[in-house]
Motif scaffolding. Structure first.
Motif, PDB file in Angstrom:
ATOM      1  N   ASP A 229       0.875  -1.187   0.000  1.00  0.00           N
ATOM      2  CA  ASP A 229       0.000   0.000   0.000  1.00  0.00           C
ATOM      3  C   ASP A 229       0.906   1.229   0.000  1.00  0.00           C
ATOM      4  O   ASP A 229       0.848   2.079   0.880  1.00  0.00           O
ATOM      5  N   ASN A 234       1.326   7.416   2.271  1.00  0.00           N
ATOM      6  CA  ASN A 234       1.776   6.492   3.316  1.00  0.00           C
ATOM      7  C   ASN A 234       3.259   6.675   3.641  1.00  0.00           C
ATOM      8  O   ASN A 234       3.899   5.778   4.186  1.00  0.00           O
ATOM      9  N   ASP A 249       1.509   2.818   7.727  1.00  0.00           N
ATOM     10  CA  ASP A 249       0.441   1.932   7.269  1.00  0.00           C
ATOM     11  C   ASP A 249       0.964   0.553   6.858  1.00  0.00           C
ATOM     12  O   ASP A 249       0.992   0.205   5.670  1.00  0.00           O
TER      13      ASP A 249
END
Ligand code: GN1
Ligand code: MG
Length: 379
Positions: A229, A234, A249
């Motif tokens: 991700d 992030n 994350d």
């Protein structure tokens, strides 16, 4: 008076109750929700320490509809944060900056069970940093990519079997394609009539979906521990220096392909348009941003094989297509997965992704030529 108290007493007391489950010394001052991410709910809690100093913490409840086994997520996050902290201290001192730390709950585990059985965890809040939804300059793009490249390098010696597959086939694009076609067949919400162009666009690219997974199955691409991700927002970026400070994350850390990680940077950092932009003329593949990403990722990550480097651009194309497929599937299913704030929100998101696939295709040759040049310079 604390302004947040009058805003939402329920949220305040939820945050206070759950944060008190963690081994934080000090007094709760206030808490509020932060609206980022399409999956988990995230809060910030402010505490006053006995010394008078103020400290902030991130509290998150794991979304159990998405992560069916939250304790497996916690196992992965614990494993990866422990490994990274150890390596940053002893091996890769030059990385500097901060790392994500889990705070123990009272009782010693790294999670607390909230009312109704939800699993919560608490992280240090990284002060003085921002996250960006849209990259502002090539320095930010370079820094974000270098940080995710370094992340890949840092976790490359964790045995793949140590990390659990918390969402099966998460970045298995051919399976995502198949699933879309099943939903198209059923059309459960009667929305198919609005998306025939999008479905056709995806159908024409069925082969693209399968290529990287096929290379992995043939043993030509290594299955690694990956972040999965790696969107631009992030990575925490220092507000003053634009230096990347910390990758966040870690919920989707799983065995996967590095190309999907690099690819998600291309998806989220090359276009100046928001993921849910409705004016598709704003969607662009900005070559200078792509170049900064490719250089940053290769600078951060020493472990890439030649086949991986050869497919970096393909990674960008495939995950952008996959994300478009996922938004389209969710739109057809009635917005059951990604949080949607407006009618057609997931369709808008799908459209920006498919437009970006087109933009990447237009520049694919030039992008590949750039990667080849950089790779040659390093040999
Ligand atoms: C979700 O919640 P967030 O924003 O971290 C999704 C990603 C998508 C992304 C699209 C577990 O991530 O895979 O790329 O939305 N996470 C999960 O913005 O499905
Ligand atoms: Mg996420």
């Amino acid at each position: 008076m604390n302004p947040f108290n009058s805003v939402n007493q329920d949220v305040q007391s939820t945050i206070e109750t759950i944060s008190n489950e963690f081994a934080i010394a000090g007094e709760f001052v206030e808490g509020h929700e932060i609206n980022s991410g399409l999956i988990n709910t995230t809060y910030i809690a402010t505490y006053e320490m006995p010394s008078g100093e103020v400290q902030r913490y991130i509290l998150q409840r794991i979304n159990e509809k998405v992560f069916k086994d939250p304790l497996a997520v916690m196992h992965n996050v614990e494993c990866v944060t422990r490994h990274i902290n150890w390596k940053v201290l002893r091996v890769k001192k030059d990385l500097g900056g901060q790392t994500l730390n889990l705070y123990p709950a009272r009782g010693g585990r790294f999670f607390a069970v909230g009312k109704g059985g939800g699993i919560w965890r608490c992280y240090n809040y990284i002060e003085g940093c921002h996250t960006y939804d849209i990259v502002e300059n090539t320095r930010q793009a370079y820094q974000a990519a270098r940080a995710f490249g370094a992340f890949q390098d840092l976790v490359c010696d964790i045995p793949v079997q140590e990390i659990l597959e918390t969402i099966p086939d998460f970045h298995n694009t051919p399976k995502r394609y198949q699933r879309l076609m099943e939903v198209v067949e059923k059309d459960p919400c009667g929305r198919l009539k609005n998306v025939s162009a999008e479905v056709d666009f995806v159908r024409q690219r069925e082969k693209v979906c399968g290529r990287l997974i096929a290379l992995m199955e043939e043993g030509l691409l290594p299955r690694r521990i990956t972040h999965n991700d790696t969107k631009l927002n992030n990575v925490m970026i220092d507000a003053e220096t634009d230096e990347a400070v910390c990758v966040i994350d870690l919920d989707t850390v799983m065995p996967g392909l590095s190309l999907y990680d690099f690819g998600d940077l291309v998806r989220t950092a090359t276009s100046p348009a928001a993921e849910d932009e409705t004016d598709l003329s704003k969607v662009e593949m900005r070559m200078p941003m792509f170049e900064a990403l490719a250089e940053g990722y290769m600078d951060g990550c020493d472990c890439l094989t030649k086949t991986e480097i050869d497919h970096l651009v393909y990674g960008g194309k495939v995950i952008t297509l996959e994300t478009g497929i996922r938004f389209l599937t969710d739109y057809l299913e009635g917005d059951v997965y990604f949080k949607a704030q407006r009618e057609g929100h997931n369709l808008d998101r799908c459209r920006t992704q498919l437009k970006l696939v087109e933009r990447i295709e237009e520049k694919e040759e030039a992008m590949n030529a750039f990667v080849r040049r950089v790779a040659k310079g390093r040999r």
